[in-house]
Design a protein around this motif. Structure first.
Motif, PDB file in Angstrom:
ATOM      1  N   LEU A   1       0.830  -1.203   0.000  1.00 58.85           N
ATOM      2  CA  LEU A   1       0.000   0.000   0.000  1.00 58.85           C
ATOM      3  C   LEU A   1       0.863   1.252   0.000  1.00 58.85           C
ATOM      4  O   LEU A   1       1.888   1.322   0.681  1.00 58.85           O
ATOM      5  CB  LEU A   1      -0.912   0.025   1.231  1.00 58.85           C
ATOM      6  CG  LEU A   1      -1.961  -1.074   1.336  1.00 58.85           C
ATOM      7  CD1 LEU A   1      -2.788  -0.896   2.594  1.00 58.85           C
ATOM      8  CD2 LEU A   1      -2.857  -1.081   0.111  1.00 58.85           C
ATOM      9  N   THR A   2       0.415   2.237  -0.774  1.00 58.51           N
ATOM     10  CA  THR A   2       1.109   3.524  -0.807  1.00 58.51           C
ATOM     11  C   THR A   2       0.668   4.356   0.396  1.00 58.51           C
ATOM     12  O   THR A   2      -0.386   4.088   1.000  1.00 58.51           O
ATOM     13  CB  THR A   2       0.762   4.289  -2.097  1.00 58.51           C
ATOM     14  OG1 THR A   2      -0.629   4.646  -2.050  1.00 58.51           O
ATOM     15  CG2 THR A   2       1.064   3.467  -3.339  1.00 58.51           C
TER      16      THR A   2
ATOM     17  N   SER B   1      -0.714   7.197   0.301  1.00 59.38           N
ATOM     18  CA  SER B   1      -2.041   7.738  -0.026  1.00 59.38           C
ATOM     19  C   SER B   1      -3.136   6.713   0.245  1.00 59.38           C
ATOM     20  O   SER B   1      -4.206   7.052   0.760  1.00 59.38           O
ATOM     21  CB  SER B   1      -2.113   8.163  -1.494  1.00 59.38           C
ATOM     22  OG  SER B   1      -1.251   9.240  -1.735  1.00 59.38           O
ATOM     23  N   GLN B   2      -2.882   5.458  -0.094  1.00 61.82           N
ATOM     24  CA  GLN B   2      -3.875   4.411   0.142  1.00 61.82           C
ATOM     25  C   GLN B   2      -4.084   4.213   1.644  1.00 61.82           C
ATOM     26  O   GLN B   2      -5.225   4.094   2.102  1.00 61.82           O
ATOM     27  CB  GLN B   2      -3.432   3.112  -0.525  1.00 61.82           C
ATOM     28  CG  GLN B   2      -3.473   3.176  -2.030  1.00 61.82           C
ATOM     29  CD  GLN B   2      -2.757   2.015  -2.691  1.00 61.82           C
ATOM     30  OE1 GLN B   2      -1.925   1.345  -2.094  1.00 61.82           O
ATOM     31  NE2 GLN B   2      -3.077   1.781  -3.958  1.00 61.82           N
TER      32      GLN B   2
ATOM     33  N   VAL C   1      -6.457   5.609  -6.592  1.00 61.86           N
ATOM     34  CA  VAL C   1      -6.265   5.103  -5.224  1.00 61.86           C
ATOM     35  C   VAL C   1      -7.433   4.198  -4.852  1.00 61.86           C
ATOM     36  O   VAL C   1      -7.245   3.083  -4.362  1.00 61.86           O
ATOM     37  CB  VAL C   1      -6.119   6.275  -4.213  1.00 61.86           C
ATOM     38  CG1 VAL C   1      -6.204   5.784  -2.779  1.00 61.86           C
ATOM     39  CG2 VAL C   1      -4.815   7.027  -4.451  1.00 61.86           C
TER      40      VAL C   1
ATOM     41  N   ALA D   1      -7.453   0.832  -6.709  1.00 60.92           N
ATOM     42  CA  ALA D   1      -6.479  -0.109  -6.157  1.00 60.92           C
ATOM     43  C   ALA D   1      -6.994  -0.705  -4.841  1.00 60.92           C
ATOM     44  O   ALA D   1      -6.847  -1.911  -4.600  1.00 60.92           O
ATOM     45  CB  ALA D   1      -5.143   0.585  -5.932  1.00 60.92           C
ATOM     46  N   LEU D   2      -7.616   0.114  -4.015  1.00 57.12           N
ATOM     47  CA  LEU D   2      -8.149  -0.379  -2.733  1.00 57.12           C
ATOM     48  C   LEU D   2      -9.320  -1.330  -2.959  1.00 57.12           C
ATOM     49  O   LEU D   2      -9.464  -2.320  -2.236  1.00 57.12           O
ATOM     50  CB  LEU D   2      -8.550   0.794  -1.836  1.00 57.12           C
ATOM     51  CG  LEU D   2      -7.401   1.667  -1.337  1.00 57.12           C
ATOM     52  CD1 LEU D   2      -7.934   2.898  -0.606  1.00 57.12           C
ATOM     53  CD2 LEU D   2      -6.464   0.865  -0.435  1.00 57.12           C
TER      54      LEU D   2
END
Length: 150
Positions: free
Chosen positions: A40-41, A43-44, A76, A79-80
């Motif tokens: 996970l980034t 931001s995520q 974002v 991806a989540l």
């Protein structure tokens, strides 16, 4: 006119601020190591924490809250969603919008991560500090809360 009696106090405060900032950064890194966030980034992770704290939200409201462009937030969120961490339902007030929330699997994962970090820190405190030293840390935590509370 400059008050000479404040110079040592100001210098000490500046030195403490430097030391505390470094220490808190190191503690955050060590705690982060205890609960793997995978790929996970930042931001995520931030979006997940915001959804956990504030509850359901639209992608556009998340973008505003996170200071991101809506297009960036869309990637974002995608991806989540593909990781099974968030899901969406139509907004009852505006069917064109989707209300995003954490999945049960995500809530469990977040809780497991918190438990791992809590257990690690508790074990380290017990293993490395005497009862008297834990009392000192307790008092320091109380004082630091006074520093950060409004």
């Amino acid at each position: 006119m400059h008050d000479q009696s404040e110079d040592p106090r100001s210098a000490r405060a500046a030195a403490l601020a430097t030391e505390l900032r470094a220490l808190v950064g190191k503690l955050k890194r060590r705690l982060r190591e205890q609960a793997d966030v995978g790929d996970l980034t930042p931001s995520q992770v931030s979006v997940l924490l915001r959804l956990e704290k504030d509850g359901q939200a639209t992608a556009s409201s998340l973008a505003r809250a996170e200071g991101m462009r809506p297009q960036s937030m869309a990637s974002v969120v995608a991806a989540l969603e593909s990781a099974g961490l968030v899901s969406g339902v139509p907004d009852p007030a505006d069917g064109r919008q989707t209300l995003l929330s954490l999945t049960d699997a995500c809530r469990q994962w977040v809780q497991e991560g918190r438990t791992a970090r809590q257990d690690w820190l508790s074990r380290r405190l017990r293993a490395r500090l005497s009862s008297d030293e834990m009392e000192i840390v307790d008092k320091a935590a109380e004082l630091l809360n006074r520093v950060v509370d409004d």
